[in-house]
Design an enzyme around this catalytic site. Sequence first.
Site, PDB file in Angstrom:
ATOM      1  N   ASN A 112     -12.081  -3.354   1.487  1.00  0.00           N
ATOM      2  CA  ASN A 112     -10.990  -3.530   2.358  1.00  0.00           C
ATOM      3  C   ASN A 112     -11.454  -3.770   3.888  1.00  0.00           C
ATOM      4  O   ASN A 112     -11.259  -5.020   4.245  1.00  0.00           O
ATOM      5  CB  ASN A 112     -10.183  -2.305   2.225  1.00  0.00           C
ATOM      6  CG  ASN A 112      -8.919  -2.369   3.390  1.00  0.00           C
ATOM      7  OD1 ASN A 112      -8.185  -3.532   3.196  1.00  0.00           O
ATOM      8  ND2 ASN A 112      -8.711  -1.223   4.025  1.00  0.00           N
ATOM      9  N   GLU A 113     -11.725  -2.790   4.510  1.00  0.00           N
ATOM     10  CA  GLU A 113     -12.095  -2.913   5.959  1.00  0.00           C
ATOM     11  C   GLU A 113     -13.549  -2.500   6.126  1.00  0.00           C
ATOM     12  O   GLU A 113     -13.666  -1.372   6.634  1.00  0.00           O
ATOM     13  CB  GLU A 113     -11.161  -2.157   7.033  1.00  0.00           C
ATOM     14  CG  GLU A 113      -9.798  -3.020   7.138  1.00  0.00           C
ATOM     15  CD  GLU A 113      -8.906  -2.312   8.089  1.00  0.00           C
ATOM     16  OE1 GLU A 113      -8.964  -1.451   8.557  1.00  0.00           O
ATOM     17  OE2 GLU A 113      -7.871  -3.000   8.483  1.00  0.00           O
TER      18      GLU A 113
ATOM     19  N   CYS B 237      -6.666   1.333   3.193  1.00  0.00           N
ATOM     20  CA  CYS B 237      -7.493   2.601   3.073  1.00  0.00           C
ATOM     21  C   CYS B 237      -7.440   3.187   1.883  1.00  0.00           C
ATOM     22  O   CYS B 237      -8.157   3.609   1.340  1.00  0.00           O
ATOM     23  CB  CYS B 237      -7.168   3.301   4.410  1.00  0.00           C
ATOM     24  SG  CYS B 237      -7.358   2.766   5.986  1.00  0.00           S
TER      25      CYS B 237
ATOM     26  N   GLU C  85       0.991  -1.144   0.127  1.00  0.00           N
ATOM     27  CA  GLU C  85       0.073   0.159  -0.041  1.00  0.00           C
ATOM     28  C   GLU C  85       0.890   1.116   0.012  1.00  0.00           C
ATOM     29  O   GLU C  85       1.957   1.147   0.536  1.00  0.00           O
ATOM     30  CB  GLU C  85      -0.748   0.210   1.281  1.00  0.00           C
ATOM     31  CG  GLU C  85      -1.708   1.197   1.379  1.00  0.00           C
ATOM     32  CD  GLU C  85      -2.671   1.214   2.421  1.00  0.00           C
ATOM     33  OE1 GLU C  85      -2.343   0.554   3.643  1.00  0.00           O
ATOM     34  OE2 GLU C  85      -3.735   1.925   2.424  1.00  0.00           O
TER      35      GLU C  85
HETATM   36  O1  AHR Z   1      -1.941  -1.266   7.157  1.00  0.00           O
HETATM   37  C1  AHR Z   1      -2.217   0.078   7.512  1.00  0.00           C
HETATM   38  C2  AHR Z   1      -3.951   0.251   7.362  1.00  0.00           C
HETATM   39  O2  AHR Z   1      -4.451  -0.721   8.372  1.00  0.00           O
HETATM   40  C3  AHR Z   1      -4.513  -0.335   6.329  1.00  0.00           C
HETATM   41  O3  AHR Z   1      -4.513   0.870   5.076  1.00  0.00           O
HETATM   42  C4  AHR Z   1      -5.818  -0.616   6.672  1.00  0.00           C
HETATM   43  O4  AHR Z   1      -6.545  -1.711   5.845  1.00  0.00           O
HETATM   44  C5  AHR Z   1      -5.862  -0.792   8.131  1.00  0.00           C
HETATM   45  O5  AHR Z   1      -6.573  -0.353   8.921  1.00  0.00           O
END
Ligand code: AHR
Length: 656
Positions: free
Chosen positions: A382-383, A258, A49
């Site tokens: 994602n989350e 994110c 990321e």
């Molecule tokens: O890994 C860092 C962040 O942690 C990621 O962007 C997110 O998916 C999680 O909250």
Amino acid sequence: MRIMTILRRMAALLLCLLLPASAMASTLAADANNTTVQMSDTLYGLFFEDINYAADGGLYAELLQNRSFEYEDILNPKSADHYTGWAFNMTFGATGTAMVKTENPLNENNPTYMQINVEKGEYRFANLGYQSSTFAGGVPVEEGKTYKAFVWLRNAGDFEGQVEISLTKRTGKSLAVPKRFTITDEWQKYEVEFTPVATEDAVLSFIIHGTGSVDVDMASLMPADAFGSDWPNGGLRADLVQTLMDLNPSFLRFPGGCVAEGSYYRENFYNWKDTVGPIEARRENFNTWGYMQSYGLGYFEYFMLAEALGAEPLPVVHSGLLCQARDVKEAPLTIEETKAYAQDILDLVEFANGDVTTEWGALRADMGHPEPFNLKYLAIGNENWDTIYWTRFDILYRAVKEVYPELEIISSAGPVAEGSLPAYAWSVVRSKYPETIVDEHYYMSGEWFLENTDRYDSYPRTTRVFLGEYAAHEATQPNGRRPNNLYSALCEAAYMTAIERNSDVVVMASYAPLMAREGMQQWTPDMIWFNAREVMLTPNYHIQAMFAATVGDQVVASECDTMNQLVYHVVTRTEDKLYVKVVNVSAYPEEMMLSLSNVPDGTAIYTQLTGDRAAANSFVRKDNVAPVSGECTITGGQCTVMLPAYSATIYTFDLK
Ligand code: AHR
């Protein structure tokens, strides 16, 4: 903490205090032919990321910051952001101004440029690269290496003279042969190669010889030997790519996190189409971690990297929801909008796999890769959690499956390990989407990892988990960081023995985050640290590398007879190797008898990571915690080993 765990710990501690070390000999017994579960062949992979300047300022080989003057803080707009990374009017006695402009831009995706109006003197401005709390800035160049630079320029109408591109010291002293250009009144790209005569933290200088107005946009400086320098838009930082290669990843998750979801505003959704094609036409976007994303490392470069690593690509697309964990300022996509958005996802799959006669397959071919990338996995969300997610997931899932029934779809279990969010996600998956792989994320204390090594023992064997993000988080130190120390790495290693034992259920796992630029991080701990020139590997990295290098095909049944409750183990095998992984998270060394049936006599090799509990690496002591290797002998199925306090050891026995 569970009561039984506390009691067991107390008993172990008492024994450790009462008995001499020699009385603590223990046994780990296994029969190499007594296998249990078939292991996943995609078990260990990577999650990349753009957090902590992992892409821009990191893996992406571009040395300039804000190369296209698009820097903007969406939440706190200030025109000065467009000047980030640049210095203007650097020549004594020159008179001129630098103004942000938007009329007649380079293209509609690249709306901002800089206009330099020179009245007098040799006006110089320069890109200073990345600066941080630990680095004064500059573009790191090495003596004798070749660097490729370019910039787009236009005569704004009244300019008479030439523009020089030069690699210089901040003072303006030249480091390589510069080049001068006469510019036209149309946007045009001007290119030059430099071979610096010294290793320096340089700057890319532009010197205007003449008076009048010059429009400037989209500059670039990259090492000619970057990894993938033959890709159409440059490549990646070779030393960082090597660290990924050394992890031997079986998949590569991207672009977030994110970042995949976007934050606050809809324009921040990660739109994959903004990240492909010529770099000067990629629409930059603000990064939810506080800086801009150039998208120079976009979907094409991602697929190329995955292919080079031999890793399955695993894109994460947003589900129509902005990051639910943040203060959302705009509504999610409506149901109707979500249905329309499904086409974007289908287009991404077409970009990856489509025939060159398709619209998006043709773009992939134009970019230099006519063969498909053979995409097999896709994560939707994602989350994410709750019905707001599942209603949208359903639409997107059905749309994708209708066209690509063979794609493996990954759904979200939310951002936490326990409680109602993952429980609800699992109930939905079990009733409606039992064939999806479920993406669990958790960042927990080291103790949590040690106490939960039985987590997956009770999961139904028909479910499949992708542990997409995890790391052991120690308390924050006075420097504001959670450490990447040996203890956290060993807690992860202990947990990974349980992941391997359950790798019929946990089919994929990736530590997070992967990379951080020293002094520019937003999140700690991180697996790989780097600065402008160097890479620093953490104990957590070494554990990942050690485990990934010794994945078996099958788990072997094993029993460990020890009083030490902080010893964790797993035994696995391939056709011709037996791997015994033993993690001692206690402060006590332990002598252990490995009693292994059906293992021929011979010499075994081992790799071991050990040290003080809080030991960590730094840029000045990069190998303070580093794996060592050695040999031991097995005779008659027995091998006596010594497990140091705070250690992880992997023994490899030949089976043939
Ligand atoms: O890994 C860092 C962040 O942690 C990621 O962007 C997110 O998916 C999680 O909250």
